[in-house]
Scaffold this active site. Structure first.
Site, mmCIF file in Angstrom:
data_model
loop_
_atom_site.group_PDB
_atom_site.id
_atom_site.type_symbol
_atom_site.label_atom_id
_atom_site.label_comp_id
_atom_site.label_asym_id
_atom_site.label_seq_id
_atom_site.Cartn_x
_atom_site.Cartn_y
_atom_site.Cartn_z
ATOM 1 N N HIS A 1 44.488 -9.024 13.244
ATOM 2 C CA HIS A 1 44.395 -7.563 13.248
ATOM 3 C C HIS A 1 44.444 -7.049 11.820
ATOM 4 C CE1 HIS A 1 45.234 -3.382 14.252
ATOM 5 N NE2 HIS A 1 44.696 -3.687 15.420
ATOM 6 N N ASP B 1 44.104 -7.576 22.947
ATOM 7 C CA ASP B 1 43.018 -8.095 23.781
ATOM 8 C C ASP B 1 43.235 -9.524 24.259
ATOM 9 O OD1 ASP B 1 41.375 -5.797 23.704
ATOM 10 O OD2 ASP B 1 40.860 -6.268 21.640
HETATM 11 N N1 CMC Z 1 40.238 -16.425 13.892
HETATM 12 C C1 CMC Z 1 40.152 -17.146 12.752
HETATM 13 N N2 CMC Z 1 40.293 -16.626 11.513
HETATM 14 C C2 CMC Z 1 40.515 -15.311 11.425
HETATM 15 C C3 CMC Z 1 40.622 -14.487 12.561
HETATM 16 C C4 CMC Z 1 40.490 -15.096 13.824
HETATM 17 N N3 CMC Z 1 40.579 -14.376 14.935
HETATM 18 N N4 CMC Z 1 40.853 -13.222 12.167
HETATM 19 C C5 CMC Z 1 40.890 -13.226 10.838
HETATM 20 N N5 CMC Z 1 40.694 -14.497 10.381
HETATM 21 C C6 CMC Z 1 40.739 -14.942 8.978
HETATM 22 C C7 CMC Z 1 39.429 -14.634 8.258
HETATM 23 O O1 CMC Z 1 38.518 -15.684 8.371
HETATM 24 C C8 CMC Z 1 39.927 -14.416 6.858
HETATM 25 O O2 CMC Z 1 40.163 -15.691 6.285
HETATM 26 P P1 CMC Z 1 40.023 -15.947 4.676
HETATM 27 O O3 CMC Z 1 40.885 -14.913 4.015
HETATM 28 O O4 CMC Z 1 40.508 -17.333 4.504
HETATM 29 O O5 CMC Z 1 38.573 -15.757 4.366
HETATM 30 C C9 CMC Z 1 41.279 -13.745 7.038
HETATM 31 O O6 CMC Z 1 41.740 -14.181 8.328
HETATM 32 C C10 CMC Z 1 41.240 -12.231 7.018
HETATM 33 O O7 CMC Z 1 40.227 -11.828 7.929
HETATM 34 P P2 CMC Z 1 39.451 -10.466 7.811
HETATM 35 O O8 CMC Z 1 38.178 -10.581 8.571
HETATM 36 O O9 CMC Z 1 39.378 -10.025 6.384
HETATM 37 O O10 CMC Z 1 40.459 -9.502 8.564
HETATM 38 P P3 CMC Z 1 40.118 -8.067 9.045
HETATM 39 O O11 CMC Z 1 41.348 -7.282 8.941
HETATM 40 O O12 CMC Z 1 38.922 -7.562 8.338
HETATM 41 O O13 CMC Z 1 39.689 -8.300 10.579
HETATM 42 C C11 CMC Z 1 39.777 -8.532 12.927
HETATM 43 C C12 CMC Z 1 40.464 -7.985 11.665
HETATM 44 C C13 CMC Z 1 40.528 -8.037 14.154
HETATM 45 C C14 CMC Z 1 38.322 -8.015 12.966
HETATM 46 C C15 CMC Z 1 39.780 -10.093 12.877
HETATM 47 O O14 CMC Z 1 41.112 -10.558 12.862
HETATM 48 C C16 CMC Z 1 39.006 -10.712 14.041
HETATM 49 O O15 CMC Z 1 37.799 -10.899 13.920
HETATM 50 N N6 CMC Z 1 39.693 -11.052 15.162
HETATM 51 C C17 CMC Z 1 39.018 -11.534 16.351
HETATM 52 C C18 CMC Z 1 38.430 -10.373 17.154
HETATM 53 C C19 CMC Z 1 39.504 -9.576 17.865
HETATM 54 O O16 CMC Z 1 40.375 -10.130 18.519
HETATM 55 N N7 CMC Z 1 39.399 -8.253 17.773
HETATM 56 C C20 CMC Z 1 40.326 -7.329 18.459
HETATM 57 C C21 CMC Z 1 41.174 -6.568 17.499
HETATM 58 S S1 CMC Z 1 42.569 -5.746 18.287
HETATM 59 C C22 CMC Z 1 41.879 -4.548 19.305
HETATM 60 C C23 CMC Z 1 41.253 -3.446 18.547
HETATM 61 O O17 CMC Z 1 41.969 -2.599 18.031
HETATM 62 O O18 CMC Z 1 40.037 -3.426 18.475
#
Ligand code: CMC
Length: 426
Positions: free
Chosen positions: A304, A361
């Site tokens: 998140h 989720d």
């Molecule tokens: N699985 C594997 N690696 C992950 C994941 C994951 N679910 N989420 C983040 N990472 C890693 C990402 O690869 C990155 O690694 P590095 O720094 O080594 O390159 C690091 O963690 C930071 O990720 P980010 O993409 O910069 O984080 P963000 O804050 O931009 O993204 C997120 C947040 C929710 C989009 C992401 O965690 C994700 O894609 N999660 C899976 C989808 C999901 O469950 N979404 C629902 C969110 S909660 C409900 C809502 O409010 O929508």
């Protein structure tokens, strides 16, 4: 004395005001930055950017705190109903008895959907995704209910209309997609009971309202009621900032929520768990893929932007699933898989180092399956729950004295000025 931040650019010092939130959040007010320095900030995805002041929802991502209008999510989930929480999120305080009676009545009075709208529902191809249908139909409401959002009274009516009718439209789209007769809302049922009845009642098998299921659905929707400036809420604020009508802004919010990284994750989690199930329950491959930088796969329902600890909504959702499955005597293999996956991920160095925990989720799809919601309607369920948040954030932005049309800048990285080459010479 007002606190300020000093920044030094090209050897010159500039002072910018510091803004403090009521929970001690700190921000540098950069509104005059470009004018004073010629510089802008660069923050793709807005991880360090506050886009507004808001008094609706407070989150502390490090401590796993979520409060609406000051009230912790745990208290709301334990004691409130979705209608009460919606009122709180929109109006700033919980309703008293008279206000609650009044809001229940007005929700019932506004629950019917214009009959002509059914033609639109019938015209979508059978396998259309319900999120696309819902987004389109909410936009269409502008044509059916044109008295909108100019006076305080009209705004209140429009908000109630949205809360009540979107729920009816969601159930209606499900019935139509199955080729079944639409079930109309009933004034003797509560908001959540009405939804379940509209979804599952049919002429050959009348639906029996189960008060525990109704309670569980209340909790599910309370957990989704608002989540400050997430992707869909920001979409609502950005689209609304152009002063477009509220139906178009909510329609934009629904479209933004659809994505698998946002609300669509509840559907993607189940797809992921089903894939693991097909693969003989092998979770190690999923974990390995999620950690592989060259693989776009992510563990759905994990991570998140704000929470760097366990999402407080996920904790409640997990308990809700266990309680419901036990009560209905259902043994869902996907719940076992999800728990196994969580256990392994939470001990894995990659997930620990990246602060990746289950989000709302991760378990919500299991809850929705249990109550009989079809997979492609999962994100619609999230959308119904998020409506009070979108409405409230839109209203707050309309009343904001600092309101300006949303219009970020950019760092241009394309070609510098060059000549036009005639077609014959390209
Ligand atoms: N699985 C594997 N690696 C992950 C994941 C994951 N679910 N989420 C983040 N990472 C890693 C990402 O690869 C990155 O690694 P590095 O720094 O080594 O390159 C690091 O963690 C930071 O990720 P980010 O993409 O910069 O984080 P963000 O804050 O931009 O993204 C997120 C947040 C929710 C989009 C992401 O965690 C994700 O894609 N999660 C899976 C989808 C999901 O469950 N979404 C629902 C969110 S909660 C409900 C809502 O409010 O929508």
């Amino acid at each position: 004395m007002e606190k300020t931040a000093k920044i030094i650019i090209d050897g010159k010092t500039y002072e910018l005001p510091i803004i403090l939130g009521s929970e001690g959040e700190k921000a540098i007010d950069i509104r005059t930055l470009r004018q004073k320095t010629g510089y802008i900030t660069y923050d793709p995805g807005y991880g360090s950017t506050g886009s507004c002041k808001s008094s609706i929802t407070y989150m502390d991502g490090e401590k796993g705190i979520l409060r609406h209008r000051g009230i912790p999510i745990e208290k709301l989930a334990a004691h409130s109903t979705f209608v009460e929480t919606s009122y709180l999120v929109i109006n700033g305080q919980l309703p008293n008895e008279d206000e609650l009676v009044n809001i229940r009545e007005t929700l019932n009075d506004n629950s019917l959907v214009h009959e002509d709208m059914q033609i639109f529902f019938q015209s979508f191809p059978r396998n259309s995704h319900p999120m696309g249908i819902l987004s389109a139909m909410v936009n269409t409401m502008r044509s059916f209910y044109p008295d909108l959002d100019t006076t305080e009274e009209e705004i209140d009516k429009t908000m109630i209309r949205l809360l009540s009718k979107v729920r009816t439209m969601a159930a209606m789209s499900y019935k139509i997609s199955r080729g079944h007769k639409v079930v109309y809302p009933r004034s003797d049922y509560s908001y959540c009971a009405n939804f379940l009845n509209m979804m599952f009642d049919n002429p050959v098998k009348p639906y029996k309202i189960d008060s525990e299921l109704v309670r569980a659905l209340n909790v599910f929707w309370i957990l989704h009621a608002d989540h400050e400036q997430n992707c869909s809420t920001s979409a609502v604020r950005v689209v609304g900032s152009g002063r477009v009508n509220v139906y178009a802004t909510i329609s934009a919010g629904i479209a933004a929520l659809w994505g698998p990284l946002h609300g669509g994750a509840n559907q993607s989690v189940i797809h992921m768990l089903m894939d693991i199930q097909k693969n003989d329950g092998d979770i190690t491959t999923a974990i390995k893929k999620a950690k592989d930088k060259n693989d776009p796969f992510r563990l759905m329902g994990f991570g998140h932007r704000v929470y760097k600890t366990y999402d407080p909504r996920a904790k409640i959702m997990k308990k809700l699933c266990h309680k419901l499955l036990k009560r209905l005597k259902i043994d869902d293999p996907l719940l076992h898989l999800a728990m196994k996956l969580e256990k392994v991920a939470l001990k894995d160095e990659y997930f620990v180092d990246h602060n990746l925990y289950p989000n709302v989720d991760f378990y919500s799809g299991i809850f929705l399956r249990t109550i009989g919601i079809p997979l492609n309607m999962f994100t619609v369920m999230f959308a119904i729950g998020r409506l009070p948040g979108w409405i409230s954030q839109w209203k707050e932005s309309m009343d904001d004295p600092h309101w300006r049309i949303s219009r970020p800048r950019q760092i241009y990285s394309g070609e510098t000025k060059r000549g036009y080459i005639p077609l014959s010479k390209r």
